[in-house]
Structures are given as structure tokens and as C-alpha cells.
Design an enzyme around this catalytic site. Sequence first.
Site, PDB file in Angstrom:
ATOM      1  N   LYS A  26       0.756  -1.080  -0.149  1.00 31.89           N
ATOM      2  CA  LYS A  26       0.074   0.141  -0.131  1.00 31.89           C
ATOM      3  C   LYS A  26       0.778   1.116  -0.270  1.00 31.89           C
ATOM      4  O   LYS A  26       1.985   1.202   0.331  1.00 31.89           O
ATOM      5  CB  LYS A  26      -1.029   0.028   1.059  1.00 31.89           C
ATOM      6  CG  LYS A  26      -0.308   0.009   2.497  1.00 31.89           C
ATOM      7  CD  LYS A  26      -1.152  -0.422   3.631  1.00 31.89           C
ATOM      8  CE  LYS A  26      -0.200  -0.588   4.945  1.00 31.89           C
ATOM      9  NZ  LYS A  26      -1.296  -1.199   6.009  1.00 31.89           N
ATOM     10  N   ARG A  49     -11.021  -0.662  14.653  1.00 32.60           N
ATOM     11  CA  ARG A  49     -11.023   0.147  13.422  1.00 32.60           C
ATOM     12  C   ARG A  49     -11.848  -0.256  12.546  1.00 32.60           C
ATOM     13  O   ARG A  49     -13.180   0.461  12.315  1.00 32.60           O
ATOM     14  CB  ARG A  49      -9.523   0.049  12.915  1.00 32.60           C
ATOM     15  CG  ARG A  49      -9.314   0.960  11.773  1.00 32.60           C
ATOM     16  CD  ARG A  49      -7.833   1.225  11.377  1.00 32.60           C
ATOM     17  NE  ARG A  49      -7.379  -0.103  10.856  1.00 32.60           N
ATOM     18  CZ  ARG A  49      -5.930  -0.271  10.546  1.00 32.60           C
ATOM     19  NH1 ARG A  49      -5.304   0.566  10.572  1.00 32.60           N
ATOM     20  NH2 ARG A  49      -5.587  -1.498  10.012  1.00 32.60           N
ATOM     21  N   HIS A  76      -6.243  -7.664  12.865  1.00 36.74           N
ATOM     22  CA  HIS A  76      -5.161  -7.054  12.669  1.00 36.74           C
ATOM     23  C   HIS A  76      -4.653  -6.821  14.211  1.00 36.74           C
ATOM     24  O   HIS A  76      -5.555  -6.207  14.916  1.00 36.74           O
ATOM     25  CB  HIS A  76      -5.232  -5.705  12.189  1.00 36.74           C
ATOM     26  CG  HIS A  76      -3.970  -4.849  11.839  1.00 36.74           C
ATOM     27  ND1 HIS A  76      -3.009  -5.451  11.322  1.00 36.74           N
ATOM     28  CD2 HIS A  76      -3.923  -3.573  11.821  1.00 36.74           C
ATOM     29  CE1 HIS A  76      -2.173  -4.621  11.052  1.00 36.74           C
ATOM     30  NE2 HIS A  76      -2.533  -3.355  11.309  1.00 36.74           N
ATOM     31  N   ARG A 114       0.828 -11.176   6.742  1.00 37.58           N
ATOM     32  CA  ARG A 114       0.975  -9.782   6.160  1.00 37.58           C
ATOM     33  C   ARG A 114       2.011  -9.021   6.449  1.00 37.58           C
ATOM     34  O   ARG A 114       2.115  -8.343   7.525  1.00 37.58           O
ATOM     35  CB  ARG A 114      -0.256  -9.069   6.166  1.00 37.58           C
ATOM     36  CG  ARG A 114      -1.480  -9.683   5.793  1.00 37.58           C
ATOM     37  CD  ARG A 114      -3.064  -8.929   6.089  1.00 37.58           C
ATOM     38  NE  ARG A 114      -2.977  -8.268   7.247  1.00 37.58           N
ATOM     39  CZ  ARG A 114      -3.643  -8.848   8.382  1.00 37.58           C
ATOM     40  NH1 ARG A 114      -4.104 -10.277   8.549  1.00 37.58           N
ATOM     41  NH2 ARG A 114      -3.594  -8.383   9.597  1.00 37.58           N
ATOM     42  N   TYR A 128      15.166  30.589   6.545  1.00 36.51           N
ATOM     43  CA  TYR A 128      13.775  31.223   6.880  1.00 36.51           C
ATOM     44  C   TYR A 128      14.050  31.349   8.580  1.00 36.51           C
ATOM     45  O   TYR A 128      14.256  30.415   9.122  1.00 36.51           O
ATOM     46  CB  TYR A 128      12.695  30.428   6.610  1.00 36.51           C
ATOM     47  CG  TYR A 128      12.045  30.425   5.367  1.00 36.51           C
ATOM     48  CD1 TYR A 128      11.753  31.498   4.741  1.00 36.51           C
ATOM     49  CD2 TYR A 128      12.234  29.326   4.682  1.00 36.51           C
ATOM     50  CE1 TYR A 128      11.488  31.506   3.403  1.00 36.51           C
ATOM     51  CE2 TYR A 128      11.855  29.079   3.174  1.00 36.51           C
ATOM     52  CZ  TYR A 128      11.235  30.383   2.671  1.00 36.51           C
ATOM     53  OH  TYR A 128      11.162  30.326   1.291  1.00 36.51           O
ATOM     54  N   CYS A 135      13.576  24.021   4.107  1.00 35.62           N
ATOM     55  CA  CYS A 135      12.718  24.862   3.090  1.00 35.62           C
ATOM     56  C   CYS A 135      11.902  23.740   2.369  1.00 35.62           C
ATOM     57  O   CYS A 135      12.099  22.548   2.383  1.00 35.62           O
ATOM     58  CB  CYS A 135      13.315  25.756   1.994  1.00 35.62           C
ATOM     59  SG  CYS A 135      14.579  26.893   3.083  1.00 35.62           S
ATOM     60  N   ASP A 173      11.947  23.211  -1.053  1.00 31.40           N
ATOM     61  CA  ASP A 173      12.777  22.595  -2.055  1.00 31.40           C
ATOM     62  C   ASP A 173      14.098  22.786  -1.558  1.00 31.40           C
ATOM     63  O   ASP A 173      14.761  22.251  -2.732  1.00 31.40           O
ATOM     64  CB  ASP A 173      12.509  23.587  -3.240  1.00 31.40           C
ATOM     65  CG  ASP A 173      10.941  24.125  -3.283  1.00 31.40           C
ATOM     66  OD1 ASP A 173      10.236  23.252  -3.538  1.00 31.40           O
ATOM     67  OD2 ASP A 173      10.687  25.069  -3.511  1.00 31.40           O
TER      68      ASP A 173
HETATM   69  C1  LIG Z   1      -0.407  -2.142   6.934  1.00 32.50           C
HETATM   70  C2  LIG Z   1      -1.281  -3.446   7.461  1.00 32.50           C
HETATM   71  C3  LIG Z   1      -0.566  -4.424   7.464  1.00 32.50           C
HETATM   72  C4  LIG Z   1       1.019  -4.511   7.356  1.00 32.50           C
HETATM   73  O1  LIG Z   1       1.786  -4.007   8.481  1.00 32.50           O
HETATM   74  P1  LIG Z   1       3.206  -3.781   8.800  1.00 32.50           P
HETATM   75  O2  LIG Z   1       3.408  -3.544  10.248  1.00 32.50           O
HETATM   76  O3  LIG Z   1       3.735  -2.806   7.887  1.00 32.50           O
HETATM   77  O4  LIG Z   1       3.897  -5.124   8.549  1.00 32.50           O
HETATM   78  C5  LIG Z   1      -0.879  -5.617   7.891  1.00 32.50           C
HETATM   79  N1  LIG Z   1      -2.228  -5.700   7.992  1.00 32.50           N
HETATM   80  C6  LIG Z   1      -3.092  -4.542   7.899  1.00 32.50           C
HETATM   81  C7  LIG Z   1      -4.537  -4.785   8.080  1.00 32.50           C
HETATM   82  C8  LIG Z   1      -2.453  -3.295   7.546  1.00 32.50           C
HETATM   83  O5  LIG Z   1      -3.279  -2.338   7.439  1.00 32.50           O
END
Ligand SMILES: *Cc1c(COP(=O)(O)O)cnc(C)c1O
Length: 395
Positions: A38, A137, A167, A223, A268, A315, A317
Site C-alpha cells: 500500500k 478500526r 489486525h 501480512r 527562514y 525549506c 525545495d
Molecule cells: C499495513 C497493514 C499491514 C502491514 O503492517 P506492517 O506493520 O507494515 O507489517 C498488515 N495488515 C493490515 C490490516 C495493515 O493495514
Amino acid sequence: MKPYIRVCAEINLDAAAYNFRSMKENLKEDTKIIAVVKTDGYGHGAIPIARMAESYDYVWGFAVALAEEAVLLRKAGVKKPILILGFVFPDACEEIVRYDIRPAVFTMLSAEQFSKEAVRQGKTVHLHIKVDTGMSRIGLRDDEEGAALVKAISLLPNVETEGLFTHFAKADEQDKTDAKRQLSRYLAFSEMVQKLGVKIQLHHVSNSAGIIDLPEANLDAVRAGISIYGLYPSREVHRTAVPLAPVLTLKSHLVYIKEIEPGTAVSYGGTFVADRPMRVATVPVGYGDGYPRSLSNKGGVLIRGKLAPVLGRVCMDQLMADVTEIPEAKEGDMATLIGSDGGLELTIEYLGELSGRFPYELACDIGKRVPRRFWQNGRVVAEQDYYEVTGLTEW
Ligand SMILES: *Cc1c(COP(=O)(O)O)cnc(C)c1O
């Protein structure tokens, strides 16, 4: 090939490959990896990483957050399953079904929408049911009612409940009590669902922290996100279990060097004032590229293997660096903002800590003004220049 002298993020695909192997070695034989790519692969560039990982037999597929990200991967030729971890809005249903993308589902309404669209297209939609076990969530409740909902979803026409996932909220913390509690809640829920006769192929719970520290959470798949990119989810995980190599290097070149007298203010707000004669180098990179402004007077860049501290405010850039102690530095020299030069290394984790920013956030924020150049086996295999497409449609 364009030179990309102003700034370039060099992505080392061999390092990403090493990180995949390293994770795989810490997993059970039959646990597959879902590669999380992602936010354009946490700012690293999703497509080349996905194309590389697609060839690994232990990579089940990919996960993204949005329908747009999933469709982009399909258009780039990715064939393996792609899972969307976040809520999918109804307007994306048609494409989700057409490209055989797996949406996360946790309400009857959205399940019905996918089912209807699958019937319309004469296809099967593969759903991954999200269950909330403590993150609060998204996800359905892990109770009898939730299990009955999974059952009802599984009975919808042209639907296959392929996955069931949850998660972790705190797997990256040293105290694993809550993570283990989430795992038990998930396993109990999974059993309830199974008792109702719902077949689920892919059970997945772990993120990077789980892969590193919670072997009992290695189910059918895990994941992996941040660890693909060679970064640890936190300081509290056991690094030795899964050795990782950083994947991204951010390089620029000095555009100007000048001498300033004592009393001269830099950038700045004049937050830095020289108290002696100094040599100051200008680096043409700033927060508009994702280099945090909170590194003003804190960060540093590597020039000729030495650390040149950031002077004054970063800054949009440009930023200024102190090369007083690097007399050999000259205009045109390479400046490393992230990565190593000589014996020194500036990691995303270190810069995150220094700037008070979360390392994940710092990686994701490396902007679209920065081209990515992908290296494999010592040669450039791809380049991504976000200026090549505007994404603009005029009416
Ligand atoms: C982003 C995400 C992950 C990956 O998490 P990491 O800590 O980057 O390994 C896994 N599961 C879900 C639902 C996520 O949103």
C-alpha cells in the site's frame, strides 16, 4: 535513462529479496506471505517490488489499502491475488469483480453489493472477512452475531469467503499480552465460524511485528509490510530473529557552496546564526520532497563519507548543510539524505526518531517529485518518474 541529479530514491530490489527470504526463514514451512504494498510500497514503489515478489512461490499475493492501488497493480500485470485491507466503496465494485480483486468485507450491505455485481458479471467474488479483535478500526464483532453474519455472507450467490483476518494493535510492543489476547479471540471466532460450516481457506493475522515476534500467529498466511522495506516495526521487536536490510537510499547533489561570516543567519526565520566563519552547502531537496521540516537544525546529510549537519530550517525545495569540517566538499558532490556513505549511515528509523516522526510515515511521505530507480544484480532494471503522467483530465 535520465540522470536524476537533483534527487533520486535508489531502490535496492536485492535487499527487498533478502528481506523476503529472511522473513520466510522465520515462518512455518506452509505459511504464505501476503506482501503489503500500500501507499506505493511504503513510498518505495509498489510495482517493481510486486513484480519481483510475484515469482516467489511462498508469496500468496499482495495487499493494498485502496481499490485504486489494487487496479494499478493489475494494470501493471500482477497476476497473483490482490487483497484490499480497507473499506471498499460501492463505486469500485465493478472493477473489483472484473479484476478479481479481494475486498475486505465486514458488513452485509457491502457483501451484498459484491455478490450482486459478481452475479451480474457471471463471476465469483473472493471476500476476506475482517474481524475486529481489539483494534476497533474496521471489522465485524467476534461474537455469535458476527459468526452468523459470516455464515450469511458465505451463502450469498457468487461469493466465496476465501479469507478471515484480523489486525494487531500492539504486536510491536515488548509486552505481547494484548497481541496474544487478540490472537486467542481470533482463533475462537474462527472456530465458531467453522462450526457453522463456513469454509475459509486463508486465515491471516500477523503483520511484520507478528512475523518477527509471534510464531504462534503464523497461520495460513502473514501480512508483511514494513519489513519488506528493511525497516523494523519498532525498537522493541527482536531484530536478530529476522535480519533486514534497508531498501531505499535518497541521494541528491550539492548545487552551491559559500563561505559565511560570524553573525550570518541561515534560512527562514534565521534560526541558525554562524558563530564563526563557516562553509555552507545548499542541497536542492526539501519538505516538498518529503524531507521532514522537523529535521531543521537537527538532521544531516552525508557528503564524501562525512556528516554535514542541517543548518537552519528545511525549506520546501532546499536545505543548507554545514561543510566547514569537510573542506574537500565541492559543488556537484553527491549528498546522501538517506542511506550510507563511507562508514556512516542515515536510516529512515534514525531520521524518524530525530524528527519525531514515525518511520512508516517518513517512508510514505517521500514525494512524487522524487523519481525511483530500481537496482537488481548491480544494474538498473526500472525507473519510475511520476512526472511522466499528470493524472489530470480536462473537461
Ligand atoms: C499495513 C497493514 C499491514 C502491514 O503492517 P506492517 O506493520 O507494515 O507489517 C498488515 N495488515 C493490515 C490490516 C495493515 O493495514
